[in-house]
Scaffold this motif. Sequence first.
Motif, mmCIF file in Angstrom:
data_model
loop_
_atom_site.group_PDB
_atom_site.id
_atom_site.type_symbol
_atom_site.label_atom_id
_atom_site.label_comp_id
_atom_site.label_asym_id
_atom_site.label_seq_id
_atom_site.Cartn_x
_atom_site.Cartn_y
_atom_site.Cartn_z
ATOM 1 N N ARG A 18 0.505 -0.994 0.039
ATOM 2 C CA ARG A 18 0.257 0.325 -0.394
ATOM 3 C C ARG A 18 0.556 1.855 0.213
ATOM 4 O O ARG A 18 0.857 2.360 -0.864
ATOM 5 C CB ARG A 18 -1.570 -0.271 0.956
ATOM 6 N N TYR A 19 1.484 1.271 0.577
ATOM 7 C CA TYR A 19 2.270 2.986 1.236
ATOM 8 C C TYR A 19 3.496 2.779 0.245
ATOM 9 O O TYR A 19 4.084 3.828 -0.103
ATOM 10 C CB TYR A 19 2.802 2.515 2.922
ATOM 11 N N LYS A 22 2.605 0.802 -3.877
ATOM 12 C CA LYS A 22 1.862 2.360 -3.357
ATOM 13 C C LYS A 22 1.125 1.456 -5.086
ATOM 14 O O LYS A 22 -0.069 2.173 -6.025
ATOM 15 C CB LYS A 22 1.808 3.705 -4.407
ATOM 16 N N ASP A 24 -2.193 0.059 -4.855
ATOM 17 C CA ASP A 24 -3.723 0.150 -4.885
ATOM 18 C C ASP A 24 -3.960 1.352 -5.970
ATOM 19 O O ASP A 24 -3.445 2.421 -6.221
ATOM 20 C CB ASP A 24 -4.333 0.554 -3.402
#
Length: 189
Positions: A18-19, A22, A24
């Motif tokens: 997710r972070y 990235k 998503d």
Amino acid sequence: MLSKIVCLMKCPEFYKHRYIDKADEKSDSMEFGTLIHMALLEPEKFSQTYCAPPEGADLTLAELKEKCRTLGLPISGTKKELLERIRTLQDLPKTYDELIEDMLASGKVPLAPATWKKVEAIKESLMRHEQIGKFLEFAEKEKRGFFTHSSGTVFNFAVDAYVKYKDVGIIMDFKVTKDWEPHRYRRIS
């Protein structure tokens, strides 16, 4: 910030996905939240990136044909062709599509009328709020910082807005949602 830490502690692979990666995809709700965030906290960037949709209505095909008939011009063809014929004899205001093309050529993205109205309404509502509006007037927006976790991991973070009031630091974190239930978004730290 806290959600990132919890995510990392619960599942480092998902945190990376997710972070860091990235991966998503952004949903319409996320895109709208980004618009609200930028309009409220980064108004200069918002006005450099987006613009209001053009106002005014285009002439319909029937109205263009009637105008051509009145001017003694052929009435067959597309709207674009009819416009070109009419413009050989008289000035016409630019069409909606032509205005959109001009805006895009200027580097700005025109928002859909309904989206523009929603963004403006939410921004105005927050700025009129007795406490939020006053805090935002003086707050440091997009304040960045970092802290070191007991594991030695350093976390960077950015808060939406920070203001010091009567020796108390207040952090504001704005969320946009379609299904508002206040107890879901209230957190006291």
